[in-house]
Design a protein around this motif. Sequence first.
Motif, PDB file in Angstrom:
ATOM      1  N   VAL A   1       0.831  -1.198   0.000  1.00 31.23           N
ATOM      2  CA  VAL A   1       0.000   0.000   0.000  1.00 31.23           C
ATOM      3  C   VAL A   1       0.871   1.255   0.000  1.00 31.23           C
ATOM      4  O   VAL A   1       0.579   2.232  -0.690  1.00 31.23           O
ATOM      5  N   ALA A   2       1.946   1.239   0.760  1.00 31.68           N
ATOM      6  CA  ALA A   2       2.823   2.412   0.840  1.00 31.68           C
ATOM      7  C   ALA A   2       3.450   2.721  -0.516  1.00 31.68           C
ATOM      8  O   ALA A   2       3.532   3.889  -0.930  1.00 31.68           O
ATOM      9  N   VAL A   3       3.906   1.712  -1.226  1.00 32.39           N
ATOM     10  CA  VAL A   3       4.508   1.936  -2.547  1.00 32.39           C
ATOM     11  C   VAL A   3       3.450   2.457  -3.523  1.00 32.39           C
ATOM     12  O   VAL A   3       3.715   3.374  -4.311  1.00 32.39           O
ATOM     13  N   ALA A   4       2.241   1.896  -3.452  1.00 28.64           N
ATOM     14  CA  ALA A   4       1.163   2.367  -4.323  1.00 28.64           C
ATOM     15  C   ALA A   4       0.841   3.835  -4.048  1.00 28.64           C
ATOM     16  O   ALA A   4       0.600   4.610  -4.970  1.00 28.64           O
ATOM     17  N   ASP A   5       0.856   4.234  -2.768  1.00 27.26           N
ATOM     18  CA  ASP A   5       0.518   5.607  -2.398  1.00 27.26           C
ATOM     19  C   ASP A   5       1.608   6.594  -2.786  1.00 27.26           C
ATOM     20  O   ASP A   5       1.323   7.721  -3.219  1.00 27.26           O
ATOM     21  N   HIS A   6       2.875   6.208  -2.624  1.00 29.01           N
ATOM     22  CA  HIS A   6       3.988   7.116  -2.884  1.00 29.01           C
ATOM     23  C   HIS A   6       4.448   7.092  -4.341  1.00 29.01           C
ATOM     24  O   HIS A   6       5.087   8.037  -4.809  1.00 29.01           O
ATOM     25  N   GLY A   7       4.141   6.005  -5.040  1.00 31.68           N
ATOM     26  CA  GLY A   7       4.515   5.935  -6.447  1.00 31.68           C
ATOM     27  C   GLY A   7       5.953   5.545  -6.707  1.00 31.68           C
ATOM     28  O   GLY A   7       6.347   5.371  -7.858  1.00 31.68           O
ATOM     29  N   THR A   8       6.751   5.408  -5.648  1.00 31.52           N
ATOM     30  CA  THR A   8       8.148   4.983  -5.780  1.00 31.52           C
ATOM     31  C   THR A   8       8.522   4.106  -4.594  1.00 31.52           C
ATOM     32  O   THR A   8       7.972   4.256  -3.502  1.00 31.52           O
ATOM     33  N   PHE A   9       9.487   3.224  -4.819  1.00 29.47           N
ATOM     34  CA  PHE A   9       9.984   2.395  -3.717  1.00 29.47           C
ATOM     35  C   PHE A   9      10.746   3.259  -2.714  1.00 29.47           C
ATOM     36  O   PHE A   9      10.650   3.069  -1.506  1.00 29.47           O
ATOM     37  N   GLY A  10      11.501   4.234  -3.258  1.00 30.67           N
ATOM     38  CA  GLY A  10      12.288   5.090  -2.381  1.00 30.67           C
ATOM     39  C   GLY A  10      11.426   5.923  -1.451  1.00 30.67           C
ATOM     40  O   GLY A  10      11.694   6.029  -0.254  1.00 30.67           O
ATOM     41  N   GLY A  11      10.353   6.529  -2.000  1.00 31.38           N
ATOM     42  CA  GLY A  11       9.458   7.342  -1.183  1.00 31.38           C
ATOM     43  C   GLY A  11       8.758   6.521  -0.117  1.00 31.38           C
ATOM     44  O   GLY A  11       8.612   6.960   1.031  1.00 31.38           O
ATOM     45  N   ALA A  12       8.330   5.308  -0.492  1.00 28.89           N
ATOM     46  CA  ALA A  12       7.670   4.435   0.476  1.00 28.89           C
ATOM     47  C   ALA A  12       8.650   4.002   1.569  1.00 28.89           C
ATOM     48  O   ALA A  12       8.299   3.957   2.754  1.00 28.89           O
ATOM     49  N   ALA A  13       9.871   3.698   1.183  1.00 27.62           N
ATOM     50  CA  ALA A  13      10.877   3.269   2.164  1.00 27.62           C
ATOM     51  C   ALA A  13      11.161   4.376   3.172  1.00 27.62           C
ATOM     52  O   ALA A  13      11.267   4.120   4.379  1.00 27.62           O
ATOM     53  N   ARG A  14      11.275   5.609   2.685  1.00 26.81           N
ATOM     54  CA  ARG A  14      11.517   6.735   3.600  1.00 26.81           C
ATOM     55  C   ARG A  14      10.351   6.935   4.554  1.00 26.81           C
ATOM     56  O   ARG A  14      10.540   7.186   5.746  1.00 26.81           O
TER      57      ARG A  14
END
Length: 314
Positions: free
Chosen positions: A18-31
């Motif tokens: 869900v986090a990756v889907a919301d942020h659109g990037t793996f990096g943004g979700a990881a942060r």
Amino acid sequence: MSKDAPIRPSFRQLQYFVAVADHGTFGGAARALAVSQPSLSKLLAAMELELGVTVFERSSRALKLTSAGEQLLPRARYILQEVREFRAVARGAHGLFGDKLTIGVLPSIGAYFMPLANRSLHFLYPKLRLAIQEGSTVQLLEMLKNGRLDAVVGTPTNDPDIESQVLFAETLYACAAPDDPLSAELGPVQLSALSDKPLLSLSSDFRLTAIVERLAEEAGTYVSREYQGASLDAVRQMAVMGAGVAILPSLYAFAEAVRDPEFVVRRIEHPNAFHEIALHWRRSSPLKTDCLELAKHLIDVKKEIRAKRTTAFQ
């Protein structure tokens, strides 16, 4: 499968998905999740392998959901929402919402109301932590419905999936350029006095603008489409520069007038010049009792703010 084998996909895998889907990037979700990107990517790849489907279409230019990912995303949100509420109910005996409330608020509420509300709630419930997301009511209610928020402080809605409690009504104020005749006086201003200038408000994403449009129609003027602000500060600055008359809610107007004595705002004398604010939660949420208790506290905070106002802002 062994009786000791972990349930797949795991809660963490769904959370990462869900986090990756919301942020659109793996990096943004990881942060956002405070994890390393390789760990996040590895866990999601393992989920895809276990499910036998690919949920993200990866390329050097963009990351987007596959057809399977689009079908699975709302179900993942629902599961995460149910687990959060399960935990909150289990912890409910220890205080309001257990120990965490994720709440969406309008920008004026976030900046000029929530700091005081947060202090008040922390005094009553020391273990409670607020996670605050700002946005328009439309955006926030969508996040509430898909489980990304527990509650929303915004304008009223008729959505059948949402329950609400009215909190208060913000009076609307007018702000013009320093050399405008409107700024030469204090006290209430009649709507008819605004008829010769365009009114300024936020973008159409905010329901405040719909109220301003109705006031403009009654005044015989219009809401400027050339100068729509992304924030109340931007709307105010456009008015100061002479682009029109800014229509501002009382929480913002009062706080800024106290901070800056040169900032002249005048209450609009009209029965429809108000901006109603309500607390919203999902109709299916088991946290209704907590939301009603929260509403009482927020109403008390508004009374405290109102009590501090000077005579000019009554």
